[in-house]
Structure formats: structure tokens, C-alpha cells
Design a protein around this motif. Structure first.
Motif, short mmCIF file in Angstrom:
data_model
loop_
_atom_site.label_atom_id
_atom_site.label_comp_id
_atom_site.label_asym_id
_atom_site.label_seq_id
_atom_site.Cartn_x
_atom_site.Cartn_y
_atom_site.Cartn_z
N ILE A 147 0.99 -1.49 -0.15
CA ILE A 147 0.02 -0.07 -0.08
C ILE A 147 0.82 1.21 -0.04
O ILE A 147 1.72 1.46 1.02
CB ILE A 147 -0.76 -0.06 1.31
N PRO A 148 0.72 2.15 -1.09
CA PRO A 148 1.65 3.11 -1.15
C PRO A 148 1.16 4.34 -0.17
O PRO A 148 0.02 4.47 -0.17
CB PRO A 148 2.02 3.67 -2.73
N LEU A 149 2.06 5.22 0.20
CA LEU A 149 1.93 6.69 0.57
C LEU A 149 0.93 6.54 1.74
O LEU A 149 0.05 7.46 2.17
CB LEU A 149 1.11 7.55 -0.37
N LYS A 162 -10.09 -3.94 4.45
CA LYS A 162 -10.98 -2.72 4.11
C LYS A 162 -10.55 -1.68 3.33
O LYS A 162 -11.15 -0.93 2.53
CB LYS A 162 -11.36 -1.98 5.64
N TYR A 163 -9.20 -1.23 3.21
CA TYR A 163 -8.65 -0.53 2.26
C TYR A 163 -9.04 -0.74 0.61
O TYR A 163 -9.18 -0.02 -0.08
CB TYR A 163 -7.13 -0.61 2.54
N TYR A 164 -8.92 -2.13 0.46
CA TYR A 164 -9.16 -2.63 -0.79
C TYR A 164 -10.41 -2.77 -0.98
O TYR A 164 -11.13 -2.49 -2.50
CB TYR A 164 -8.09 -4.12 -1.09
N TYR A 499 -3.17 -9.18 -3.52
CA TYR A 499 -1.66 -9.32 -4.33
C TYR A 499 -2.07 -9.06 -5.84
O TYR A 499 -1.15 -7.94 -6.21
CB TYR A 499 -1.09 -10.69 -4.06
N MET A 500 -2.94 -9.54 -6.31
CA MET A 500 -3.29 -9.23 -7.63
C MET A 500 -3.66 -7.73 -7.97
O MET A 500 -3.29 -7.03 -8.97
CB MET A 500 -4.16 -10.10 -8.44
N HIS A 504 -1.56 -4.97 -10.10
CA HIS A 504 -2.27 -4.39 -11.09
C HIS A 504 -2.10 -2.81 -11.06
O HIS A 504 -1.89 -2.10 -12.08
CB HIS A 504 -3.69 -4.69 -11.25
N ARG A 505 -2.24 -2.31 -9.92
CA ARG A 505 -2.28 -0.68 -9.71
C ARG A 505 -0.58 -0.20 -9.93
O ARG A 505 -0.77 0.94 -10.35
CB ARG A 505 -2.82 -0.52 -8.36
#
Length: 534
Positions: A147-149, A162-164, A499-500, A504-505
């Protein structure tokens, strides 16, 4: 949801319970919160903010939330949070904690699972499921770093979900977590009823000097092994034949009021229901060492029994005879369902590894712990299956709880049941507390909204356990159903999907990774569906 969410780290944090009704115009903050606020400001004014020579001591600050980790059929215990970001445990302690958390009552059903799958295929499945669940657990550990930033240092895996996935991830995590918790508590109730029944029977016979033989087929000699499942055409399993003189009326009265499915499950309510209603289970967390003692003793008992019984194996790949089972059986998904819960630690692995002093060794330590867990399962499962006396008994006689293959007057089995009974009676309130925190805090914002709310929830959980102990006391079936259900989400689907999505992001998702992780998801789905077809 094997934990409490960390509160935001602020110079001073007023808990919601310290806020008075908003309709009170005179005072909206309690005297306690106001006094604590003044003390914090006092310490902050004694020196400059950059100088940490004078900071508020721990006894001035509000107490942090308690954090508990658990594996559904393993151990539940309290862990210390690492607010400074530095763990305190060495790699050896971390490995032992993971092993101790995972090991538990699922070990009692591993021999039965091997019998259902076949000896050779059972060994292969334990190895493969261990590797697969380890990889998915590795993906859980690495999920926060994808998870960036965002500061994810205090996140657990449900936070990542919850984030995804938003609110769907939050509520589905709650659902599958509750399935694992309630499923484990039902298994515990069935086993506690079993152990309490056999323990009470042993003590009664010993005190009254009664020599009793169960009406079931079995071997002769000092190391007797019985086959309770072969007695389906006989009277109930707790019925016995008395050989010595004594008060027969008293003995029959005891058997009437001490029945494994009719009465004993209800006796447990008087002991465990009040414990479930306690606000804090911290007292019971002190007894988690009983889990380690129980597993070590089971390994010792299995070794001694095998030394006396010898090895009884015959290899038939596809044909079944009177005493042996094929090496490969179509019922093998029943073992994979059990193993999904037996290797389940994905809900709390991040918390356990956060306390590791050497964070760079997390993957290595996790792998070693999984290796030791798999080795323990293999040892107990293989030794029990191989030493089961066939002939005269068939391997089909191996029970879902292998302790049931030893009579109630067997000394070593009696000690094992005592250890496991007390261990489960200390873990059960912890699991009930975790279920209460997850469910009631989600709906009411408070883990203990009132005694009425807590009592209703606990009555529902206890009622499910009593009903299962009364009508469906098959721990192998309960373990594999709940394991395949909660494992579908936490073991197979969420780690692979996250993970996928993260690849992808980042524009790094390649076809091999996509195919492999879709295949893992399909394996988890097939594992669940197969439990209801076989």
C-alpha cells in the motif's frame, strides 16, 4: 479481527466513555478526563516539545487497549503492543509463539483425516496444504507493504481488506472471523463434554472400586484400543457392563445422570456461562502455557502407545479390505478442510511478527514455525494411524477424536483429557470475549453495551455448542466445515486478490502471477464445496 484496533496516537486522547451526554450544558467532559487533560498539559509545559527529558509517565497516560491473538483451535493469549515500533522477542521466541498459537485441538482429528484420505495421500496433503497456507500467510504479511503513501505500521489484515474492498471487506472479514470463532467454540464445547464425561466416569469407577468394560469391540491386554463406531447397533456408548460387586442401583443412577450427550453438555453451562459474561478475560490469558503442556504430553503419549502397540500397515492403492483402507480415497477433501483450520493463523500473524526484534527475519521465522507445526501434525497423525492395531480392528475404527479410541479407564488418556479439559476451559472465555468485541463493538460501538446484550450473545453461542454436543458431536465434521468456510476468505481469496490488485495498480501484474493466484482462489472454493458433497 483477532485484536483491538489501535487508537490514534495523540498527545492526549479522551476515550468516548469519558464524554457525558451532549444534552448536558454545564459539563460535557467528566472530572476524570478533565484532570487527566490537566496533567498532560502540565508535563508538556515543563520543557520544550523537542526535549524528551520530561514526558508524561505511563501511569498518567490512558491505558492502551488490550490486544489478543488467537488461532481458532489453537491458543488465545494477550500480547504486548509495540508502540515504539521495535519488537521485543527474539526469533526463537517468535517461532515458538507461532507454533504455540497454531497447535491445538485440531491435532486430535489429524489421524481421522489421514484415514479418510488414505495413508500416502494423507501425508502428501499435509505437506502440500502446509506449503500452500504458508505462501498465503506470506502474502498476508507482505500485504501492508504493497500500500503506497499510507502509514500501515499499526494495521492488521482486516484493515488491509477494508482498504482494498471498502465496507464489503470490513463486513465480510467480520463474518468469516465470527465463523472461525463460533466454529471453534462449538468444537470446544463438544470436546469439553467428551473429556468431562470420560473424566467423571474414570473418577467414579476409581472411587467406588468398580471394574467396568465398555460394550464396544476392542483389543485385549494392558494397552487396550477400542472401536466405538462399531457399537452403533448396541446401547449408547456410555453404557457399560459392571463386573465387580457394589451398589448396582447407584451405578445405574450415575450412568443415567452422567450421559455424554444427554446431560454433561448442560452441566458445562453452569461453569462457563458466568465466565463468558466477565468484562475482561485477562485472568484466563495467564494459563496459555496449558496449551503447550497439552500438545507436548499428547506427543509423549502417542510415542509411548506406538512403542507398545507396534506398527500395523498394509499398502493397497485402490482396493479396500476388512482391516485396511486404500492409500488414495475420494474422501480426501475432508482432510484438506481440517488442515485449512489446523494451519490457520492468517488473522493474527502480523501482530505476532510485529513483536519480532529482527523484522528482516520475519519470513524465515514464519517458515520455520510452519515447518514445525506440519512436522507435529505429521508425527501424531502418522504414528496413530500406523500403530492402530489392524487386525484385529479395522483402520476405519479411528475416531474423529483419537482419544476416543482409548477406554475411559486408560491412565495416560485420562491425564491427556484432564490437561485438555482445563486448557479449553481457560481458552473458551477468551474466544467468547473476542467474539463479543468483534460483534458488539461493530454494532454498538462498545464491547460491553450492557449485561443484557452480552448475555443474549453468550446464550446464543453456548446454545450452539450444547446443540452440537447433543445432536452432532462430530468434531471432524465441524472443524472441516468451519475451516473451509473461514479459510476461503482469509487463506485463499483475500491474500490472492489483494496481491493481484496491488500488482495491477503498480502496472506489474503478469500472466503467470494472475493464473497462479486465480488457481489458488479456485482451490479454496473447491475445498469448501467438496465439504458439502462428501
Amino acid at each position: 479481527f483477532s485484536f483491538f484496533f489501535f487508537p490514534s496516537f495523540r498527545p492526549f486522547h479522551v476515550e468516548p466513555t469519558n464524554i457525558v451526554s451532549v444534552n448536558d450544558d454545564m459539563q460535557r467532559v467528566t472530572d476524570e478526563a478533565s484532570a487527566m487533560n490537566k496533567r498532560i498539559h502540565y508535563y508538556s509545559r515543563l520543557t520544550s516539545p523537542a526535549d524528551r527529558a520530561l514526558i508524561a509517565p505511563d501511569h498518567v497516560l490512558p491505558a492502551p487497549d488490550e490486544i489478543y491473538v488467537y488461532s481458532p483451535l489453537g491458543t488465545a493469549f494477550k500480547v504486548d503492543s509495540c508502540t515504539d515500533g521495535h519488537g521485543k522477542n527474539s526469533s526463537l521466541v517468535t517461532i515458538f509463539m507461532i507454533w504455540n498459537t497454531m497447535m491445538g485441538t485440531s491435532i486430535l482429528s489429524i489421524p481421522w483425516g489421514i484415514k479418510q484420505a488414505g495413508f500416502t495421500s494423507g501425508i502428501i496433503l499435509i505437506l502440500l496444504m502446509g506449503i500452500l497456507t504458508l505462501y498465503c500467510c506470506y502474502r498476508v504479511v507482505k500485504s501492508r507493504q504493497m500500500i503506497p503513501l499510507t502509514d500501515t505500521s499499526n494495521w492488521e489484515f482486516p484493515d488491509v481488506c477494508k482498504y482494498y474492498f471498502g465496507s464489503f471487506g470490513q463486513w465480510s472479514s467480520l463474518l468469516f472471523s465470527m465463523v472461525s470463532l463460533v466454529g471453534a467454540m462449538v468444537v470446544y464445547w463438544v470436546l469439553m463434554s467428551n473429556f468431562l464425561f470420560n473424566t467423571g466416569k474414570f473418577i467414579y469407577n476409581f472411587v467406588h472400586d468398580i471394574n467396568v468394560t465398555d460394550i464396544v469391540p476392542g483389543t485385549n491386554g494392558s494397552n487396550k484400543v477400542i472401536c466405538p463406531s462399531a457399537a452403533s447397533g448396541h446401547p449408547p456408548q456410555n453404557r457399560s457392563v459392571m463386573f465387580s460387586s457394589g451398589n448396582r442401583t447407584g451405578f445405574e443412577l450415575f450412568e443415567e445422570w452422567w450421559d455424554k450427550s444427554q446431560t454433561v453438555p448442560f452441566y458445562l453451562i453452569a461453569v462457563l456461562l458466568p465466565l463468558l459474561n466477565l468484562k475482561s478475560p485477562s485472568f484466563f490469558a495467564k494459563f496459555n502455557v496449558l496449551g503447550t503442556v497439552s500438545v507436548v504430553y499428547l506427543v509423549f503419549m502417542v510415542t509411548v502407545k506406538a512403542a507398545h502397540l507396534g506398527i500395523h500397515l498394509e499398502f493397497n492403492w485402490f482396493t479396500e479390505n476388512e482391516f485396511f483402507v486404500p492409500e488414495l480415497r475420494i474422501l480426501f477433501p475432508q482432510l484438506t478442510g481440517i488442515l485449512t483450520l489446523a494451519f490457520f493463523i492468517h488473522n493474527c500473524v502480523i501482530t505476532l511478527l510485529q513483536n519480532n526484534k529482527n523484522q528482516e527475519n520475519n519470513v524465515r521465522d514464519l517458515s520455520i514455525a510452519y515447518f514445525l507445526v506440519g512436522l507435529t501434525y505429521l508425527y501424531v497423525g502418522v504414528i496413530i494411524f500406523a500403530s492402530f492395531p489392524s487386525p484385529p480392528l479395522s483402520k476405519e475404527c479411528i475416531e474423529q477424536n483419537f482419544l476416543d479410541n482409548f477406554p475411559s479407564d486408560d491412565i495416560m488418556s485420562f491425564v491427556a483429557r484432564i490437561f485438555l479439559l482445563f486448557q479449553m476451559m481457560t481458552v473458551y472465555p477468551l474466544l467468547g470475549y473476542l467474539a463479543r468485541v468483534q460483534l458488539l463493538r461493530q454494532f454498538f460501538g462498545n464491547a460491553y453495551p450492557s449485561l443484557f446484550h452480552v448475555l443474549i450473545l453468550n446464550l446464543a453461542i453456548v446454545g450452539a455448542g450444547v446443540a452440537m454436543a447433543r445432536f452432532y458431536p462430530n468434531i471432524g465434521g465441524i472443524i472441516r466445515y468451519s475451516g473451509a468456510t473461514c479459510g476461503l476468505a482469509f487463506v485463499f481469496v483475500y491474500p490472492s486478490l489483494i496481491y493481484m490488485i496491488s500488482l495491477h495498480r503498480a502496472g506489474q501484474l503478469m500472466w503467470p502471477a494472475l493464473i497462479i493466484h486465480i488457481f489458488i482462489i479456485l482451490l479454496g472454493l473447491a475445498n469448501l464445496v467438496a465439504q458439502f458433497l462428501l
